[in-house]
Design an enzyme around this catalytic site. Structure first.
Site, PDB file in Angstrom:
ATOM      1  N   LEU A  16       9.843  18.920  -0.118  1.00  0.00           N
ATOM      2  CA  LEU A  16      10.884  19.910   0.166  1.00  0.00           C
ATOM      3  C   LEU A  16      10.310  20.985   1.084  1.00  0.00           C
ATOM      4  O   LEU A  16      10.492  22.183   0.858  1.00  0.00           O
ATOM      5  CB  LEU A  16      11.410  20.536  -1.128  1.00  0.00           C
ATOM      6  CG  LEU A  16      12.325  19.678  -1.983  1.00  0.00           C
ATOM      7  CD1 LEU A  16      12.787  20.455  -3.210  1.00  0.00           C
ATOM      8  CD2 LEU A  16      13.538  19.184  -1.195  1.00  0.00           C
ATOM      9  N   ASN A  19       9.477   5.170   0.730  1.00  0.00           N
ATOM     10  CA  ASN A  19       9.409   5.971   1.950  1.00  0.00           C
ATOM     11  C   ASN A  19      10.782   6.478   2.365  1.00  0.00           C
ATOM     12  O   ASN A  19      10.917   7.593   2.883  1.00  0.00           O
ATOM     13  CB  ASN A  19       8.763   5.164   3.079  1.00  0.00           C
ATOM     14  CG  ASN A  19       7.249   5.216   3.007  1.00  0.00           C
ATOM     15  OD1 ASN A  19       6.676   5.919   2.185  1.00  0.00           O
ATOM     16  ND2 ASN A  19       6.593   4.466   3.865  1.00  0.00           N
ATOM     17  N   LYS A  45       8.031  -0.379  -1.270  1.00  0.00           N
ATOM     18  CA  LYS A  45       7.419   0.496  -0.266  1.00  0.00           C
ATOM     19  C   LYS A  45       8.495   1.104   0.635  1.00  0.00           C
ATOM     20  O   LYS A  45       8.504   2.309   0.905  1.00  0.00           O
ATOM     21  CB  LYS A  45       6.414  -0.288   0.560  1.00  0.00           C
ATOM     22  CG  LYS A  45       5.828   0.464   1.773  1.00  0.00           C
ATOM     23  CD  LYS A  45       5.022   1.679   1.348  1.00  0.00           C
ATOM     24  CE  LYS A  45       4.488   2.472   2.547  1.00  0.00           C
ATOM     25  NZ  LYS A  45       3.548   1.716   3.369  1.00  0.00           N
ATOM     26  N   ARG A  82      -1.412   7.727   1.985  1.00  0.00           N
ATOM     27  CA  ARG A  82      -1.023   8.895   2.754  1.00  0.00           C
ATOM     28  C   ARG A  82      -2.145   9.191   3.734  1.00  0.00           C
ATOM     29  O   ARG A  82      -3.296   9.368   3.307  1.00  0.00           O
ATOM     30  CB  ARG A  82      -0.797  10.098   1.836  1.00  0.00           C
ATOM     31  CG  ARG A  82       0.366   9.944   0.882  1.00  0.00           C
ATOM     32  CD  ARG A  82       0.346  11.030  -0.187  1.00  0.00           C
ATOM     33  NE  ARG A  82      -0.817  10.875  -1.073  1.00  0.00           N
ATOM     34  CZ  ARG A  82      -1.102  11.727  -2.054  1.00  0.00           C
ATOM     35  NH1 ARG A  82      -0.340  12.784  -2.262  1.00  0.00           N
ATOM     36  NH2 ARG A  82      -2.160  11.524  -2.815  1.00  0.00           N
ATOM     37  N   GLU A  83      -1.828   9.249   5.016  1.00  0.00           N
ATOM     38  CA  GLU A  83      -2.863   9.578   5.985  1.00  0.00           C
ATOM     39  C   GLU A  83      -3.420  10.959   5.658  1.00  0.00           C
ATOM     40  O   GLU A  83      -2.687  11.898   5.384  1.00  0.00           O
ATOM     41  CB  GLU A  83      -2.309   9.534   7.410  1.00  0.00           C
ATOM     42  CG  GLU A  83      -1.947   8.127   7.850  1.00  0.00           C
ATOM     43  CD  GLU A  83      -1.744   8.020   9.345  1.00  0.00           C
ATOM     44  OE1 GLU A  83      -2.470   8.680  10.106  1.00  0.00           O
ATOM     45  OE2 GLU A  83      -0.843   7.249   9.751  1.00  0.00           O
ATOM     46  N   GLU A 122       0.849  -1.188   0.000  1.00  0.00           N
ATOM     47  CA  GLU A 122       0.000   0.000   0.000  1.00  0.00           C
ATOM     48  C   GLU A 122       0.888   1.242   0.000  1.00  0.00           C
ATOM     49  O   GLU A 122       1.991   1.227   0.529  1.00  0.00           O
ATOM     50  CB  GLU A 122      -0.950  -0.010   1.201  1.00  0.00           C
ATOM     51  CG  GLU A 122      -0.276  -0.193   2.564  1.00  0.00           C
ATOM     52  CD  GLU A 122       0.236   1.101   3.164  1.00  0.00           C
ATOM     53  OE1 GLU A 122      -0.145   2.166   2.670  1.00  0.00           O
ATOM     54  OE2 GLU A 122       1.023   1.030   4.115  1.00  0.00           O
ATOM     55  N   PHE A 123       0.348   2.309  -0.603  1.00  0.00           N
ATOM     56  CA  PHE A 123       1.070   3.576  -0.666  1.00  0.00           C
ATOM     57  C   PHE A 123       0.174   4.707  -0.165  1.00  0.00           C
ATOM     58  O   PHE A 123       0.115   5.785  -0.745  1.00  0.00           O
ATOM     59  CB  PHE A 123       1.532   3.858  -2.099  1.00  0.00           C
ATOM     60  CG  PHE A 123       2.434   2.799  -2.670  1.00  0.00           C
ATOM     61  CD1 PHE A 123       3.768   2.745  -2.326  1.00  0.00           C
ATOM     62  CD2 PHE A 123       1.938   1.848  -3.547  1.00  0.00           C
ATOM     63  CE1 PHE A 123       4.608   1.774  -2.847  1.00  0.00           C
ATOM     64  CE2 PHE A 123       2.758   0.868  -4.076  1.00  0.00           C
ATOM     65  CZ  PHE A 123       4.102   0.822  -3.729  1.00  0.00           C
ATOM     66  N   GLY A 183      11.307  22.311   8.058  1.00  0.00           N
ATOM     67  CA  GLY A 183      10.663  22.569   9.340  1.00  0.00           C
ATOM     68  C   GLY A 183      10.958  21.523  10.376  1.00  0.00           C
ATOM     69  O   GLY A 183      12.112  21.149  10.590  1.00  0.00           O
ATOM     70  N   CYS A 223       5.099   5.486   9.629  1.00  0.00           N
ATOM     71  CA  CYS A 223       5.679   4.933   8.405  1.00  0.00           C
ATOM     72  C   CYS A 223       7.124   5.362   8.175  1.00  0.00           C
ATOM     73  O   CYS A 223       8.036   4.534   8.245  1.00  0.00           O
ATOM     74  CB  CYS A 223       4.818   5.317   7.195  1.00  0.00           C
ATOM     75  SG  CYS A 223       3.223   4.472   7.155  1.00  0.00           S
TER      76      CYS A 223
END
Length: 441
Positions: free
Chosen positions: A255, A213, A209, A156-157, A153-154, A258, A265
């Site tokens: 990019l 990441n 995966k 994004r929360e 799976e890819f 911060g 993950c």
């Protein structure tokens, strides 16, 4: 088709609801009865935009049911998606595979008498390379006709529903034509709309995966390393990131300088990849990832230092407002949250800390009951000596700095996510500091 989803945490609950949305009959399986009860009533156990309505629609249609019985799952379908967690082991950076092993071992004894045709166990959990082959050998002794594929799976929360229903790619790690054909049928609507379907061996599918990441984490840490250089040279990291991102070979994604990355993950995956490379005697190939991890950890300390500077050199006895507890916006997930790590570090230095988050306060309180919490921004900032902006929720960009200045003791802001309008805040009388932007100070 009939499918089961074993493990109904974040990945599993989203996958089950989305597969039902595509028209499949789905049975979700979990050992936690309370979670199963909530899902069966159409209530997701976590915040994810769009999931509640999708889940309720799937349950109401009858296409999605839930159970705690693995035996029932084995009799229901011949395709089983394994979506259980693979947390970091307490004694190392390696992935803890006990839940994956338990899911497969629990299913295996019931597969011998399955009457639906060849059984396919499809892994979606993030695992070290070589796991699917080990599980295939493990299954062979009990269910010799069962096949194993890997379909990472890819998600994004905050965007998981869209990422499942409209993915950028589908990766299928298979060893048989039958497994490939079945996955093509399951994902037929996506393929019909043009989603790339990448067929490969299971080892590559497992690795993609972790590699993806790790690459994203590297981009984040790289721009944060540049922010450190900006701090000592007077350069502006936001302009630097904009100029770098305009290069089509680089791109602007990830990019954002911060506070760095967190969650369940990126930190876990770079450590798991490093640990597996060491096991395979290829540790030198991922030495870079150790520095990526260290740069990321360092950002939290740097933000604490910015806060200390704004309150005159010591945090002891100061009142600190924290905006954000989730590790990222559009989520209530506080696992390895940089925001909470900073809040706790400030508290340990003697400050009184009050935290606000639009969705994650309950989870944050459970993880850090020693912190104070507020249900609105003004209350969190009341009497504050400094405000720390730590999670870039869109609601925080709508704050009126003039109005908020009336709530605080001192109008001092650390924009740790570099996402607020520094000009507007400074015009409203605030002193503003942000990583990589020394000109603000």
């Amino acid at each position: 088709m009939r499918l089961t989803v074993i493990g109904t945490g974040y990945v599993g609950a989203v996958h089950a609801a989305c597969m039902a949305e595509l028209g499949h009959e789905v049975l979700g399986v979990d050992i936690e009865a309370d979670r199963i009860g909530a899902l069966a009533a159409g209530r997701p156990p976590f915040y994810e935009p769009g999931l509640s309505a999708l889940l309720q629609r799937a349950v109401d249609s009858g296409r999605l049911r839930f159970t705690t019985s693995t035996a029932e799952a084995a009799g229901f379908a011949d395709t089983h998606f394994v979506c259980v967690g693979t947390p970091q082991r307490a004694d190392s950076g390696a992935a803890d595979l006990r839940y994956v092993d338990a899911a497969v071992d629990g299913l295996a004894p019931y597969l011998r008498d399955g009457g639906h045709g060849p059984v396919l166990v499809v892994g979606k959990s993030t695992v070290p390379v070589g796991t699917s082959e080990r599980l295939r050998q493990r299954l062979r002794t009990v269910a010799p006709d069962a096949d194993v594929a890997w379909n990472p799976e890819f998600l994004r929360e905050g965007r998981a529903v869209a990422d499942t229903l409209r993915p950028e790619r589908i990766v299928a790690g298979v060893t048989t034509e039958g497994a490939e054909a079945r996955l093509r049928r399951i994902y037929g609507p996506m393929l019909a709309s043009g989603t790339p379907f990448i067929v490969t061996d299971p080892a590559t599918a497992e690795l993609v995966k972790l590699a993806s990441n790790s690459f994203l984490a590297t981009k984040i840490s790289f721009i944060n390393a540049m922010a450190e250089i900006c701090d000592v040279t007077g350069a502006d990291v936001l302009t630097l990131a904009e100029a770098m991102g305009a290069d089509s070979r680089i791109g602007p994604g990830f990019l954002a300088p911060g506070l760095g990355f967190g969650g369940s993950c990126l930190p876990k995956d770079i450590r798991a990849l490093t640990a597996r490379a060491v096991e395979l005697e290829a540790g030198g190939s991922v030495a870079l990832l150790r520095e990526v991890d260290e740069i990321n950890r360092r950002q939290r300390r740097r933000v604490v230092e910015l806060a200390r500077r704004l309150v005159g050199g010591t945090l002891g006895g100061r009142d600190v407002a924290v905006l954000g507890a989730a590790f990222k916006p559009l989520s209530d997930d506080v696992r390895d949250s940089p925001a909470l790590a900073v809040a706790e570090a400030v508290r340990l230095r003697g400050a009184r800390v009050r935290v606000h988050d639009p969705e994650a306060v309950d989870n944050a309180r459970a993880a850090h009951p020693e912190l104070q919490y507020a249900l609105d921004v003004a209350k969190a900032c009341e009497g504050a000596d400094v405000v720390l902006h730590l999670t870039e929720w869109p609601q925080y960009r709508e704050i009126d700095p003039v109005t908020l200045a009336r709530s605080v003791r001192t109008p001092a802001l650390v924009d740790a996510r570099n996402s607020l309008d520094a000009v507007a805040w400074r015009s409203a009388g605030w002193t503003v500091l942000a990583p990589g932007r020394p000109q603000l100070g």
